[in-house]
Motif scaffolding. Structure first.
Motif, PDB file in Angstrom:
ATOM      1  N   LEU A  24     -12.339 -11.079   1.885  1.00 33.46           N
ATOM      2  CA  LEU A  24     -11.575 -10.298   1.339  1.00 33.46           C
ATOM      3  C   LEU A  24     -10.800  -9.086   1.971  1.00 33.46           C
ATOM      4  O   LEU A  24     -10.043  -8.376   1.603  1.00 33.46           O
ATOM      5  CB  LEU A  24     -11.885  -9.753  -0.134  1.00 33.46           C
ATOM      6  N   LYS A  25     -11.523  -8.695   3.315  1.00 37.41           N
ATOM      7  CA  LYS A  25     -10.914  -7.633   4.004  1.00 37.41           C
ATOM      8  C   LYS A  25      -9.463  -7.740   4.161  1.00 37.41           C
ATOM      9  O   LYS A  25      -8.740  -6.375   3.840  1.00 37.41           O
ATOM     10  CB  LYS A  25     -11.725  -7.326   5.337  1.00 37.41           C
ATOM     11  N   PRO A  26      -8.975  -8.618   4.608  1.00 37.68           N
ATOM     12  CA  PRO A  26      -7.438  -8.791   4.784  1.00 37.68           C
ATOM     13  C   PRO A  26      -6.615  -8.335   3.403  1.00 37.68           C
ATOM     14  O   PRO A  26      -5.614  -7.757   3.328  1.00 37.68           O
ATOM     15  CB  PRO A  26      -6.865 -10.088   5.152  1.00 37.68           C
ATOM     16  N   LEU A  27      -7.170  -8.898   2.434  1.00 33.53           N
ATOM     17  CA  LEU A  27      -6.549  -8.616   0.929  1.00 33.53           C
ATOM     18  C   LEU A  27      -6.585  -7.010   0.637  1.00 33.53           C
ATOM     19  O   LEU A  27      -5.550  -6.529   0.320  1.00 33.53           O
ATOM     20  CB  LEU A  27      -7.427  -9.369  -0.031  1.00 33.53           C
ATOM     21  N   TYR A  28      -7.733  -6.357   1.089  1.00 30.85           N
ATOM     22  CA  TYR A  28      -7.675  -4.981   0.774  1.00 30.85           C
ATOM     23  C   TYR A  28      -6.975  -4.356   1.822  1.00 30.85           C
ATOM     24  O   TYR A  28      -6.123  -3.253   1.545  1.00 30.85           O
ATOM     25  CB  TYR A  28      -9.046  -4.387   0.891  1.00 30.85           C
ATOM     26  N   ALA A  29      -6.812  -4.545   3.003  1.00 32.24           N
ATOM     27  CA  ALA A  29      -6.310  -3.975   4.130  1.00 32.24           C
ATOM     28  C   ALA A  29      -4.916  -4.059   4.098  1.00 32.24           C
ATOM     29  O   ALA A  29      -4.111  -2.993   4.377  1.00 32.24           O
ATOM     30  CB  ALA A  29      -6.820  -4.530   5.524  1.00 32.24           C
ATOM     31  N   TYR A  30      -4.120  -5.163   3.553  1.00 29.44           N
ATOM     32  CA  TYR A  30      -2.798  -5.183   3.688  1.00 29.44           C
ATOM     33  C   TYR A  30      -2.079  -5.342   2.468  1.00 29.44           C
ATOM     34  O   TYR A  30      -0.918  -4.658   2.271  1.00 29.44           O
ATOM     35  CB  TYR A  30      -2.538  -6.586   4.386  1.00 29.44           C
ATOM     36  N   MET A  31      -2.804  -5.953   1.397  1.00 28.16           N
ATOM     37  CA  MET A  31      -1.985  -6.051   0.123  1.00 28.16           C
ATOM     38  C   MET A  31      -2.171  -4.736  -0.710  1.00 28.16           C
ATOM     39  O   MET A  31      -1.216  -4.396  -1.358  1.00 28.16           O
ATOM     40  CB  MET A  31      -2.645  -7.371  -0.772  1.00 28.16           C
ATOM     41  N   SER A  32      -3.095  -4.012  -0.644  1.00 25.58           N
ATOM     42  CA  SER A  32      -3.143  -2.678  -1.545  1.00 25.58           C
ATOM     43  C   SER A  32      -2.211  -1.712  -0.765  1.00 25.58           C
ATOM     44  O   SER A  32      -1.358  -1.271  -1.809  1.00 25.58           O
ATOM     45  CB  SER A  32      -4.773  -2.089  -1.075  1.00 25.58           C
ATOM     46  N   PRO A  33      -2.090  -1.518   0.401  1.00 20.57           N
ATOM     47  CA  PRO A  33      -0.919  -0.463   0.622  1.00 20.57           C
ATOM     48  C   PRO A  33       0.400  -1.120   0.325  1.00 20.57           C
ATOM     49  O   PRO A  33       1.238  -0.104   0.160  1.00 20.57           O
ATOM     50  CB  PRO A  33      -1.206  -0.323   2.215  1.00 20.57           C
TER      51      PRO A  33
END
Length: 94
Positions: A24-33
């Motif tokens: 889920l790291k890409p989800l946190y890294a890209y979708m959150s910002p």
């Protein structure tokens, strides 16, 4: 709606907790910002009409517009976050 959906998708990991962090790291890294940018731009877009009286003491009882004040801090934080990521100055402390 887009901002809320993106931030809800990021929060799903905390709600269910079954997926591993690395997946889920890409989800946190890209979708959150991106979701946060949508939220900040939403506030700016609906409040920008009052920014022409920003430094006029006759409006808002001498105070700056609330949409300007409330959107500048998150916009600056997100901008610095993206600039540091672009120029490679973000470092992990381990």
């Amino acid at each position: 709606a887009v901002s809320t959906t993106l931030l809800f998708c990021v929060a799903l990991r905390s709600l269910f907790g079954h997926a591993s962090w690395i997946r889920l790291k890409p989800l946190y890294a890209y979708m959150s910002p991106i979701g946060m940018w949508f939220g900040v731009v939403h506030v700016m877009a609906f409040g920008a009409k009052g920014w022409d009286t920003l430094f006029n003491k006759n409006y808002h009882n001498g105070q700056m517009s609330i949409t300007f004040v409330s959107s500048m801090l998150p916009a600056c934080v997100l901008l610095v976050h993206h600039l540091m990521g672009t120029f490679g100055t973000k470092k992990q402390v381990s």
